[in-house]
Design a protein around this motif. Sequence first.
Motif, PDB file in Angstrom:
ATOM      1  N   GLN A 108     -10.385  14.442  -8.966  1.00  0.00           N
ATOM      2  CA  GLN A 108      -9.308  13.811  -9.441  1.00  0.00           C
ATOM      3  C   GLN A 108      -8.238  13.170  -8.642  1.00  0.00           C
ATOM      4  O   GLN A 108      -7.441  12.198  -9.067  1.00  0.00           O
ATOM      5  N   TYR A 109      -8.467  13.710  -7.416  1.00  0.00           N
ATOM      6  CA  TYR A 109      -7.321  12.766  -6.345  1.00  0.00           C
ATOM      7  C   TYR A 109      -7.470  11.376  -6.100  1.00  0.00           C
ATOM      8  O   TYR A 109      -6.484  11.046  -6.018  1.00  0.00           O
ATOM      9  N   TRP A 110      -8.801  11.052  -6.226  1.00  0.00           N
ATOM     10  CA  TRP A 110      -8.966   9.626  -6.132  1.00  0.00           C
ATOM     11  C   TRP A 110      -8.153   8.752  -7.328  1.00  0.00           C
ATOM     12  O   TRP A 110      -7.422   7.809  -7.008  1.00  0.00           O
ATOM     13  N   GLU A 111      -8.373   9.411  -8.468  1.00  0.00           N
ATOM     14  CA  GLU A 111      -7.761   8.868  -9.828  1.00  0.00           C
ATOM     15  C   GLU A 111      -6.164   8.950  -9.728  1.00  0.00           C
ATOM     16  O   GLU A 111      -5.394   8.239  -9.934  1.00  0.00           O
ATOM     17  N   LYS A 112      -5.574   9.996  -8.983  1.00  0.00           N
ATOM     18  CA  LYS A 112      -4.324  10.223  -8.815  1.00  0.00           C
ATOM     19  C   LYS A 112      -3.701   8.920  -8.038  1.00  0.00           C
ATOM     20  O   LYS A 112      -2.574   8.511  -8.508  1.00  0.00           O
ATOM     21  N   ILE A 113      -4.159   8.799  -6.825  1.00  0.00           N
ATOM     22  CA  ILE A 113      -3.525   7.774  -5.750  1.00  0.00           C
ATOM     23  C   ILE A 113      -3.876   6.591  -6.553  1.00  0.00           C
ATOM     24  O   ILE A 113      -3.070   5.528  -6.517  1.00  0.00           O
ATOM     25  N   SER A 114      -5.100   6.186  -7.031  1.00  0.00           N
ATOM     26  CA  SER A 114      -5.271   4.940  -7.921  1.00  0.00           C
ATOM     27  C   SER A 114      -4.213   4.419  -8.960  1.00  0.00           C
ATOM     28  O   SER A 114      -3.734   3.547  -9.056  1.00  0.00           O
ATOM     29  N   LYS A 115      -3.882   5.801  -9.827  1.00  0.00           N
ATOM     30  CA  LYS A 115      -3.051   5.579 -10.859  1.00  0.00           C
ATOM     31  C   LYS A 115      -1.679   5.299 -10.312  1.00  0.00           C
ATOM     32  O   LYS A 115      -0.922   4.545 -10.696  1.00  0.00           O
ATOM     33  N   GLY A 116      -1.180   5.725  -9.306  1.00  0.00           N
ATOM     34  CA  GLY A 116       0.059   5.991  -8.439  1.00  0.00           C
ATOM     35  C   GLY A 116       0.109   4.408  -7.965  1.00  0.00           C
ATOM     36  O   GLY A 116       1.362   3.918  -8.165  1.00  0.00           O
ATOM     37  N   GLY A 117      -0.844   3.714  -7.440  1.00  0.00           N
ATOM     38  CA  GLY A 117      -0.697   2.425  -7.071  1.00  0.00           C
ATOM     39  C   GLY A 117      -0.564   1.551  -8.065  1.00  0.00           C
ATOM     40  O   GLY A 117       0.349   0.643  -8.012  1.00  0.00           O
ATOM     41  N   LEU A 118      -1.486   1.656  -9.253  1.00  0.00           N
ATOM     42  CA  LEU A 118      -1.005   0.666 -10.401  1.00  0.00           C
ATOM     43  C   LEU A 118       0.573   0.920 -10.951  1.00  0.00           C
ATOM     44  O   LEU A 118       1.141  -0.015 -11.414  1.00  0.00           O
ATOM     45  N   GLU A 119       0.830   2.086 -11.121  1.00  0.00           N
ATOM     46  CA  GLU A 119       2.265   2.422 -11.564  1.00  0.00           C
ATOM     47  C   GLU A 119       3.302   1.481 -10.593  1.00  0.00           C
ATOM     48  O   GLU A 119       4.257   1.096 -11.035  1.00  0.00           O
ATOM     49  N   ARG A 120       3.015   1.670  -9.360  1.00  0.00           N
ATOM     50  CA  ARG A 120       3.856   1.178  -8.304  1.00  0.00           C
ATOM     51  C   ARG A 120       3.979  -0.384  -8.724  1.00  0.00           C
ATOM     52  O   ARG A 120       5.001  -0.904  -8.315  1.00  0.00           O
ATOM     53  N   ILE A 121       2.783  -0.858  -8.681  1.00  0.00           N
ATOM     54  CA  ILE A 121       2.813  -2.573  -8.779  1.00  0.00           C
ATOM     55  C   ILE A 121       3.413  -2.944 -10.109  1.00  0.00           C
ATOM     56  O   ILE A 121       4.333  -3.789 -10.295  1.00  0.00           O
ATOM     57  N   TYR A 122       2.967  -2.148 -11.376  1.00  0.00           N
ATOM     58  CA  TYR A 122       3.582  -2.551 -12.519  1.00  0.00           C
ATOM     59  C   TYR A 122       5.098  -2.445 -12.715  1.00  0.00           C
ATOM     60  O   TYR A 122       5.745  -2.872 -13.439  1.00  0.00           O
ATOM     61  N   SER A 123       5.689  -1.547 -11.965  1.00  0.00           N
ATOM     62  CA  SER A 123       7.185  -1.178 -11.693  1.00  0.00           C
ATOM     63  C   SER A 123       7.999  -2.086 -10.826  1.00  0.00           C
ATOM     64  O   SER A 123       8.943  -2.197 -10.984  1.00  0.00           O
ATOM     65  N   ARG A 124       7.347  -2.830  -9.814  1.00  0.00           N
ATOM     66  CA  ARG A 124       7.940  -3.643  -8.845  1.00  0.00           C
ATOM     67  C   ARG A 124       7.233  -4.926  -8.600  1.00  0.00           C
ATOM     68  O   ARG A 124       8.170  -5.922  -8.137  1.00  0.00           O
ATOM     69  N   TYR A 125       6.165  -5.303  -8.643  1.00  0.00           N
ATOM     70  CA  TYR A 125       5.635  -6.612  -8.325  1.00  0.00           C
ATOM     71  C   TYR A 125       4.859  -7.325  -9.159  1.00  0.00           C
ATOM     72  O   TYR A 125       3.701  -7.781  -8.879  1.00  0.00           O
TER      73      TYR A 125
END
Length: 204
Positions: A108-125
């Motif tokens: 699940q750690y891969w999913e956690k970092i993947s989701k964190g990256g998506l959230e960062r992009i959608y919130s800033r870029y």
Amino acid sequence: MHSLIKEYQLKDCVRWIVAQKNRVRNGELYRIIADTRGAFVQPALYEAFGLTVVEAMTCGLPTFATCNGGPSEIIKNGKSGFHIDPYHGEKAANVIASFFERCAREPQYWEKISKGGLERIYSRYTWGIYAKRLLTLSSVYSFWKHVSNLERSETKRYLEMFYCLRLRPLIEKVPLSVDEPELVPDASGAVPMSPKSPQPRHFF
């Protein structure tokens, strides 16, 4: 690097991706790597912004990018991706290896970092956010600290970039002014006209 890939039989695990001009194909390449639960590594010595980093994170790829330049702002280390220092290769390699070792223990750690990256992009870029910020900077820059939530360091970074890329080369082309010798009045008390002084016009 090629000899290490051969020595450890990593031919099916590592791919060198050359510069791609087809943006549609770029997205598919990122998605193929994401489907195999891989990662994207951008080890540039310096990156002004980091468009490939944004592209990879948008496709859900856990991303490792240089800590020098724009990616250090894009990625929140350990949450939406990882910073690596290309000047310290062994340390950077350990960061990448530790990630995959943890993914092997905790899928699940891969999913956690993947989701964190998506959230960062959608919130800033996103393009919508970019357009809103551009309009804010262009229309109310002098009052930005009162009416905008733009970060001071972020604004300074963009202004420095524009100065280095556009304004400084133009400034260097401006000829330096040459000091003219001081004009001394003659015997009659009249000050002689400078050769560069405008000639008087006579109207009849």
